[in-house]
Scaffold this motif. Structure first.
Motif, PDB file in Angstrom:
ATOM      1  N   ILE A   1       0.850  -1.211   0.000  1.00  0.00           N
ATOM      2  CA  ILE A   1       0.000   0.000   0.000  1.00  0.00           C
ATOM      3  C   ILE A   1       0.880   1.254   0.000  1.00  0.00           C
ATOM      4  O   ILE A   1       0.663   2.192  -0.766  1.00  0.00           O
ATOM      5  CB  ILE A   1      -0.924   0.007   1.239  1.00  0.00           C
TER       6      ILE A   1
ATOM      7  N   PHE B   1       6.334   3.244   8.296  1.00  0.00           N
ATOM      8  CA  PHE B   1       6.987   2.640   9.455  1.00  0.00           C
ATOM      9  C   PHE B   1       7.888   1.521   8.954  1.00  0.00           C
ATOM     10  O   PHE B   1       7.624   0.932   7.904  1.00  0.00           O
ATOM     11  CB  PHE B   1       5.936   2.071  10.419  1.00  0.00           C
TER      12      PHE B   1
ATOM     13  N   LYS C   1      14.166   1.795   2.547  1.00  0.00           N
ATOM     14  CA  LYS C   1      12.708   1.741   2.415  1.00  0.00           C
ATOM     15  C   LYS C   1      12.140   3.133   2.123  1.00  0.00           C
ATOM     16  O   LYS C   1      11.231   3.295   1.330  1.00  0.00           O
ATOM     17  CB  LYS C   1      12.112   1.224   3.728  1.00  0.00           C
TER      18      LYS C   1
ATOM     19  N   LYS D   1      10.124   3.700  -1.357  1.00  0.00           N
ATOM     20  CA  LYS D   1       8.676   3.936  -1.321  1.00  0.00           C
ATOM     21  C   LYS D   1       8.323   5.423  -1.464  1.00  0.00           C
ATOM     22  O   LYS D   1       7.183   5.814  -1.265  1.00  0.00           O
ATOM     23  CB  LYS D   1       8.085   3.348  -0.035  1.00  0.00           C
TER      24      LYS D   1
END
Ligand code: CTP
Length: 395
Positions: A307, A324, A338, A342
């Protein structure tokens, strides 16, 4: 910090009411505009004349104005205030506030508050320790109210213990710190996800994880307390939302959460993905309960949609996206990867190596990394305090 702040002070019938004239004087000296509400019982301890003189406004006690057929407007007061401070609050009034028993003007004003609410209980130590008082305090906390804990010391009964109203100077400091540290999130639309997801195996079994949702729920409560319009997409959890500033949407599986997030994301100014979303789901979900038919069982799993990655791809120009990361090794390096992969603005790193931090605990310790490479390392704090730190940094 209090200059120009509009503060409602609500006084109830406790001997500690004698401290409030001094507190109101300090507030007015600090530049605050103060309106005082008293319960009828409070007037047995200090006079409305004292309070109206110090606050330079008439004091409201009754819902109705005497002999005029008019009423005092608690809704207007609720909208007017930047903060409401109830001090001292008796066990009786705590119970009324927690349960919405609006049988006096003070409680109607409390129920109409649109601003942060501070509650300073004061009572004898046994009354304070009673489970009903403690339960009411935790209900009020769950509404997003800030409890100013009573101090330990000598009480009016002659006993000694917790129950003494916090001193006026300290209450003033708490309000000052509050206004100084809280960068308001007025009218900002914030989307928060929380909790685990459950991936169905058959009608009675699922693949899940240990997330309770506490971190995401604390962020949602803190954001609402700062004036944000919050949508909370919650995975399966026993936690409840009682703050009227939070709209809750439930999602059970990763796919349901994906669809809910996509629907809500476009309008959000800030998105905080605190949910522990499953990375894999069952390729085949059995419509009937699976039987024990062989010695071993193989479930074929296929990846869920990421997501956060999807939200990163479609991120709006002014949108702020926070993810997170839960890491066990090369923590900072993995979290930074990350963040880039993202397309995030911030990543909140949880470490499973920290004692007192992680799933199912009241406390957490996080490191917040922003896209410019700044690293903010926090200490072990309650999840509510961590939520406050996260919002301070994002603000
Ligand atoms: N996340 C998500 N959708 C998924 C899985 C994770 O949106 N299907 C989000 C989480 O809400 C969290 C972030 O991605 O904000 C990081 O999750 P984490 O499981 O730590 O990382 P992954 O990207 O799944 O990578 P890995 O499990 O390999 O560490």
């Amino acid at each position: 910090m209090l200059k120009g702040k509009k503060i409602v002070v609500g006084i109830t019938g406790s001997i500690a009411a004698y401290k409030i004239p001094f507190l109101v004087r300090l507030l007015v000296k600090g530049g605050a505009e103060v309106r005082v509400i008293m319960t009828p019982a409070a007037t047995d301890f200090i006079t409305p004349l004292t309070m109206s003189t110090l606050s330079v406004h008439s004091v409201i006690i009754d819902p109705f104005k005497a002999n005029s057929g008019e009423w005092n407007n608690h809704v207007e007061l609720g909208q007017w205030a930047d903060a409401m401070l109830f001090a001292p609050v008796t066990a009786n009034t705590l119970g009324k506030m927690a349960n919405g028993i609006a049988d006096n003007f003070l409680v109607t004003a409390y129920l109409s508050a649109k601003c942060p609410v501070f509650i300073a209980p004061a009572m004898d130590l046994d009354m304070f320790a009673h489970p009903s008082t403690q339960k009411n305090i935790s209900i009020l906390r769950s509404y997003g109210n800030i409890i100013i804990e009573p101090q330990v010391g000598e009480l009016a009964s002659g006993l000694s213990g917790p129950g003494r109203l916090e001193e006026p100077e300290s209450i003033l400091q708490i309000l000052n710190d509050f206004f100084a540290s809280r960068k308001p999130l007025d009218k900002k639309k914030i989307l928060v996800t929380a909790g685990p997801t459950y991936e169905k195996i058959d009608p009675v079994r699922f693949i899940g994880n240990y997330s309770t949702g506490q971190m995401g729920f604390s962020i949602a409560a803190e954001a609402a307390a700062r004036g944000a319009q919050v949508t909370l997409i919650a995975g399966p959890t026993h936690l409840t939302v009682s703050n009227p500033g939070i709209r809750r949407v439930d999602a059970e599986s990763a796919d349901e959460m994906y669809k809910a997030c996509l629907m809500e994301a476009e309008l959000a100014d800030i998105i905080i993905m605190a949910a522990a979303v499953a990375d894999y789901t069952c390729e085949q979900k059995s419509a009937v309960k699976m039987k024990k038919s062989s010695a071993t069982l193989c479930l074929e799993l296929s990846p869920t949609k990421d997501i956060l990655m999807e939200l990163g791809k479609q991120k709006g120009k002014d949108q702020v996206l926070i993810g997170f990361a839960l890491e066990t090794d090369n923590e900072i390096e993995n979290a930074q990867k990350k963040l880039q992969k993202k397309n995030l603005d911030f990543i909140v790193l949880n470490s499973l190596n920290e004692k007192g931090a992680g799933f199912g605990l009241e406390t957490n310790k996080v490191t917040i990394i922003d896209k410019a490479g700044h690293i903010h390392s926090g200490s072990l704090k309650t999840k509510q305090e961590v939520a406050s730190d996260i919002l301070d940094i994002i603000s």
